[in-house]
Motif scaffolding. Structure first.
Motif, mmCIF file in Angstrom:
data_model
loop_
_atom_site.group_PDB
_atom_site.id
_atom_site.type_symbol
_atom_site.label_atom_id
_atom_site.label_comp_id
_atom_site.label_asym_id
_atom_site.label_seq_id
_atom_site.Cartn_x
_atom_site.Cartn_y
_atom_site.Cartn_z
ATOM 1 N N LYS A 181 0.963 -1.286 0.044
ATOM 2 C CA LYS A 181 -0.017 -0.012 0.042
ATOM 3 C C LYS A 181 0.835 1.219 -0.042
ATOM 4 C CE LYS A 181 -2.327 1.326 3.841
ATOM 5 N NZ LYS A 181 -3.166 1.156 4.799
ATOM 6 N N ASP A 182 1.818 1.460 0.809
ATOM 7 C CA ASP A 182 2.832 2.390 1.036
ATOM 8 C C ASP A 182 3.663 2.674 -0.254
ATOM 9 O OD1 ASP A 182 1.992 2.896 3.754
ATOM 10 O OD2 ASP A 182 3.708 1.959 4.495
ATOM 11 N N ASN A 183 3.825 1.434 -1.039
ATOM 12 C CA ASN A 183 4.673 1.581 -2.292
ATOM 13 C C ASN A 183 3.772 2.275 -3.324
ATOM 14 O OD1 ASN A 183 7.125 0.583 -1.153
ATOM 15 N ND2 ASN A 183 6.652 -1.522 -1.867
ATOM 16 N N VAL A 184 2.490 1.880 -3.413
ATOM 17 C CA VAL A 184 1.529 2.183 -4.261
ATOM 18 C C VAL A 184 1.366 3.737 -4.179
ATOM 19 C CG1 VAL A 184 -0.751 2.038 -5.296
ATOM 20 C CG2 VAL A 184 0.903 0.001 -5.118
ATOM 21 N N ALA A 223 3.992 5.599 -5.161
ATOM 22 C CA ALA A 223 4.266 5.537 -6.700
ATOM 23 C C ALA A 223 3.200 6.707 -7.305
ATOM 24 C CB ALA A 223 3.892 4.137 -7.350
ATOM 25 N N LEU A 224 1.995 6.736 -6.826
ATOM 26 C CA LEU A 224 0.962 7.687 -7.172
ATOM 27 C C LEU A 224 1.589 9.063 -6.869
ATOM 28 C CD1 LEU A 224 -2.333 5.982 -5.754
ATOM 29 C CD2 LEU A 224 -1.743 6.855 -8.175
ATOM 30 N N GLN A 225 2.400 9.268 -5.929
ATOM 31 C CA GLN A 225 2.679 10.709 -5.762
ATOM 32 C C GLN A 225 4.104 10.935 -6.282
ATOM 33 O OE1 GLN A 225 3.101 10.543 -1.337
ATOM 34 N NE2 GLN A 225 0.782 10.713 -1.072
ATOM 35 N N GLY A 226 4.428 9.870 -7.056
ATOM 36 C CA GLY A 226 5.832 10.200 -7.507
ATOM 37 C C GLY A 226 7.243 9.907 -6.823
ATOM 38 N N ASN A 227 7.008 9.400 -5.779
ATOM 39 C CA ASN A 227 8.102 8.999 -4.768
ATOM 40 C C ASN A 227 8.726 7.757 -5.066
ATOM 41 O OD1 ASN A 227 7.436 11.743 -3.885
ATOM 42 N ND2 ASN A 227 6.093 10.827 -2.342
#
Length: 162
Positions: free
Chosen positions: A138-141, A144-148
């Motif tokens: 969940k944190d990875n996704v 990724a959504l935030q471009g981090n």
């Protein structure tokens, strides 16, 4: 790089588990005259009473008109009430009624039953590991959504819900 079977199975499996859990939760919630979405509204208000309807809609990733229909039904059932905001009369804040409290206790038991059914034949330690790993996914996704970049799960101190 993930192995080929993981690439082909991960998303399908996650989506299928989510679909089946939703169906099961809807079926079980119907024992109390609710659907899963109504149960979710009650649970959200149990954690944070006094939210604005617009805030609840945003937190639940739901269109405001859809939430309004849910709230209307829950108000009619005597489980929640709308109260005007003290500073802005255009705003409704949502509160649980006394009648909702015993139902929420029953729903907490139901949540345990659903969890128990879902985790049957999985050890407690494996269940904790699964939850931690899904939290990392969940944190990875989210990142990724935030471009981090992905988060080091050992360094992540704060738990995120939703």
């Amino acid at each position: 790089m993930p192995d080929r079977s993981i690439e082909s199975d991960l998303l399908f499996t996650l989506f299928e588990v989510q679909r089946l859990l939703r169906l099961f939760a809807d079926k079980q919630a119907s024992r109390y005259g609710l659907n899963r979405a109504q149960w979710a509204v009650l649970a959200k208000l149990e954690r944070t009473e006094g939210l604005k309807q617009a805030d609840v809609a945003e937190l639940m990733e739901m269109q405001p008109i859809t939430l309004t229909r849910l709230i209307d039904k829950l108000c009619k059932a005597g489980l929640i009430e709308r109260r005007g905001d003290e500073t802005d009369r255009r705003i409704n804040r949502l509160y649980l009624t006394k009648a909702a409290r015993p139902l929420l206790a029953q729903l907490a038991v139901l949540r345990g039953e659903i969890t128990q059914a879902a985790l049957a034949d999985i050890s407690i330690s494996d269940a904790h590991r699964l939850i931690a790993q899904l939290g990392t996914v969940k944190d990875n996704v989210r990142n990724a959504l935030q471009g981090n970049a992905p988060v080091d799960s050992e360094k992540a101190k704060e738990r995120h819900y939703g």
